[in-house]
Design an enzyme around this catalytic site. Structure first.
Site, PDB file in Angstrom:
ATOM      1  N   ALA A 196       0.821  -1.215   0.000  1.00  0.00           N
ATOM      2  CA  ALA A 196       0.000   0.000   0.000  1.00  0.00           C
ATOM      3  C   ALA A 196       0.852   1.261   0.000  1.00  0.00           C
ATOM      4  O   ALA A 196       0.318   2.359   0.145  1.00  0.00           O
ATOM      5  CB  ALA A 196      -0.931  -0.009   1.214  1.00  0.00           C
ATOM      6  N   CYS A 197       2.160   1.101  -0.171  1.00  0.00           N
ATOM      7  CA  CYS A 197       3.059   2.252  -0.112  1.00  0.00           C
ATOM      8  C   CYS A 197       3.576   2.604  -1.505  1.00  0.00           C
ATOM      9  O   CYS A 197       3.932   1.729  -2.291  1.00  0.00           O
ATOM     10  CB  CYS A 197       4.230   1.933   0.806  1.00  0.00           C
ATOM     11  SG  CYS A 197       5.230   3.386   1.195  1.00  0.00           S
ATOM     12  N   ILE A 198       3.589   3.881  -1.810  1.00  0.00           N
ATOM     13  CA  ILE A 198       4.075   4.347  -3.117  1.00  0.00           C
ATOM     14  C   ILE A 198       5.213   5.353  -2.935  1.00  0.00           C
ATOM     15  O   ILE A 198       5.443   6.215  -3.775  1.00  0.00           O
ATOM     16  CB  ILE A 198       2.934   4.956  -3.954  1.00  0.00           C
ATOM     17  CG1 ILE A 198       2.206   6.058  -3.170  1.00  0.00           C
ATOM     18  CG2 ILE A 198       1.962   3.877  -4.403  1.00  0.00           C
ATOM     19  CD1 ILE A 198       1.156   6.800  -3.998  1.00  0.00           C
ATOM     20  N   THR A 199       5.933   5.225  -1.827  1.00  0.00           N
ATOM     21  CA  THR A 199       7.028   6.148  -1.529  1.00  0.00           C
ATOM     22  C   THR A 199       8.056   6.173  -2.655  1.00  0.00           C
ATOM     23  O   THR A 199       8.512   7.246  -3.072  1.00  0.00           O
ATOM     24  CB  THR A 199       7.713   5.753  -0.206  1.00  0.00           C
ATOM     25  OG1 THR A 199       6.766   5.880   0.860  1.00  0.00           O
ATOM     26  CG2 THR A 199       8.910   6.644   0.074  1.00  0.00           C
TER      27      THR A 199
END
EC number: 1.7.1.7
Length: 330
Positions: free
Chosen positions: A179-182
Site C-alpha cells: 500500500a506504499c508508493i514512496t
C-alpha cells in the site's frame, strides 16, 4: 557518505535458502518462539500498526494468545485508556507514538500517572531523524522500563544512531509495502531491495530488528529471520481477515477487505504528502488460521534449516536467483 553502489541488491523473490540435513523427526518438534523485550511470543510475526490492520479487539486477542502486536497511533486521545484496558485484563500494552510536540505531553502524562506501557513504537516514515532521536531520549528518560522500538530506517548509519540514542529495537523498511508508493512519489526507499536493506542493517545492529514491509508469502518470514530480523511486521497478508478493521466488500461474488496505507489520502483525510494508497485484498477468513499456517510453515523452514529453533535459520546458506522464475506465483 557511504557507498552502496557495490552492494548486492535483492528482494524476497530473488533469494532461496539452501537446505541443511534435518535433525528432527517431525516439524511439530520445531520451536518457532522468539523473545522480544521481556516477553516470549509464539512466532516472530506482528501485524502492521495500521488502522486497516489492527484494532482494540484484535490487539486483545493477539495478547491473550501469545502474539506480539503494536496498536496504531491514529486515535491518540484513546491511547491512555487503551493501556489501562489492557492492564485491567492482565495483558501487555503496546502502543505507537509520533514526534509531534503533543507527544511529549502524552509521555509526561503517562509517566506522571504511572500508566506505563510495556512496549512503545516510534512510528515515523523516515526514522533517521534528529526529531526521532530526540523522542527516543525523552521516552527512555521518562519511561525507562518500556521497551522502545524506533523507525522506520534503511541504513546501518540509522541503526547505529537510533540504538546509540537508546532505542531497544529498530524497524527496517522505507516504502516496501503493497500500500506504499514512496518509491514512486519520492524516488527513495527500500522497495525492491528490502531484504538487502535488512541484511545491510543487521551487520550494524547490536539490538533486535523488525523487518517491516514487502512480505508476500509465508516463506518470506524465514528469509527475514535469515537476514537478521527478530520480528517481521506484515500488513497486506493480515488485512484481509474477518477480524481486520477494514470494510468487507463483495464484487462479482468475491469477497474483499479494504486496506490502506498509513500515508494514504484515506488515512490523512486529505490529499497532502500522500505516499500510500487504498486497495482491496482478498478475504481470508479468520486470522487464527493464517497465524497457525504461518507457524506451521516456519516449523517446516526450521526443519529445512537443519535445526530445532529459529537460530538454525540465521546461519543457512542462500543463493540469489532471478526473480522472474517466481512470476507465475505472484
Amino acid at each position: 557518505m557511504s557507498n552502496y553502489f557495490s552492494m548486492e541488491a535483492f528482494d524476497y523473490d530473488d533469494i532461496q535458502l539452501v537446505p541443511n540435513k534435518c535433525i528432527i523427526k517431525s516439524r511439530k518438534e520445531a520451536d518457532t518462539s522468539v523473545k522480544f523485550g521481556s516477553r516470549t511470543f509464539k512466532i516472530p510475526v506482528v501485524p502492521a500498526n495500521m488502522e486497516s490492520v489492527i484494532d482494540d479487539d484484535l490487539a486483545i486477542w493477539l495478547a491473550e494468545n501469545g502474539y506480539y502486536y503494536v496498536m496504531h497511533r491514529f486515535h491518540p486521545e484513546k491511547r491512555a485508556d487503551f493501556i489501562k484496558m489492557m492492564h485491567d485484563k492482565g495483558l501487555f500494552a503496546s502502543i505507537s507514538v509520533g514526534i509531534k510536540d503533543s507527544e511529549y505531553d502524552f509521555i509526561d502524562y503517562l509517566a506522571k500517572e504511572k500508566i506505563i506501557p510495556e512496549y512503545i513504537t516510534i512510528d515515523v516514515a523516515h526514522g533517521h531523524s534528529d526529531y526521532v532521536i530526540k523522542m527516543i531520549k525523552y521516552i527512555k528518560d521518562k519511561l525507562p522500563d518500556t521497551f522502545l522500538t524506533a523507525g522506520n530506517i534503511a541504513t546501518p548509519e540509522a541503526v547505529r544512531e537510533l540504538e546509540n540514542a537508546g532505542a531497544d529495537a529498530t524497524k527496517v523498511g522505507v516504502g516496501p509495502g503493497r500500500a506504499c508508493i514512496t518509491k514512486l512519489k519520492t524516488g527513495f526507499g527500500t522497495g525492491g531491495w528490502q531484504l538487502a536493506a535488512l541484511r545491510m542493517c543487521s551487520k550494524a545492529a547490536r539490538k533486535p530488528l523488525i523487518a517491516d514491509g514487502g512480505i508476500r508469502h509465508n516463506g518470506d518470514i524465514a528469509k527475514s529471520v535469515r537476514f537478521g530480523a527478530s520480528m517481521v511486521m506484515i500488513g497486506s497478508l493480515f488485512a484481509g481477515h474477518e477480524e481486520s478493521p477494514g470494510n468487507l466488500i463483495t464484487i462479482d461474488g468475491k469477497r474483499y477487505k479494504q486496506y490502506w496505507g498509513s500515508a494514504s489520502e484515506v488515512q490523512k483525510g486529505a490529499y497532502r504528502n500522500v505516499e500510500g494508497k487504498q486497495m482491496l485484498v482478498p478475504y481470508r477468513g479468520s486470522i487464527k488460521d493464517t497465524l497457525r499456517e504461518m507457524q506451521e510453515d516456519l516449523q517446516s523452514s526450521i526443519s529445512y534449516a537443519g535445526g530445532k529453533d529459529l537460530s538454525a535459520i540465521r546461519v543457512v546458506d542462500y543463493v540469489i536467483v532471478k526473480s522472474s522464475i517466481f512470476d507465475g506465483d505472484k
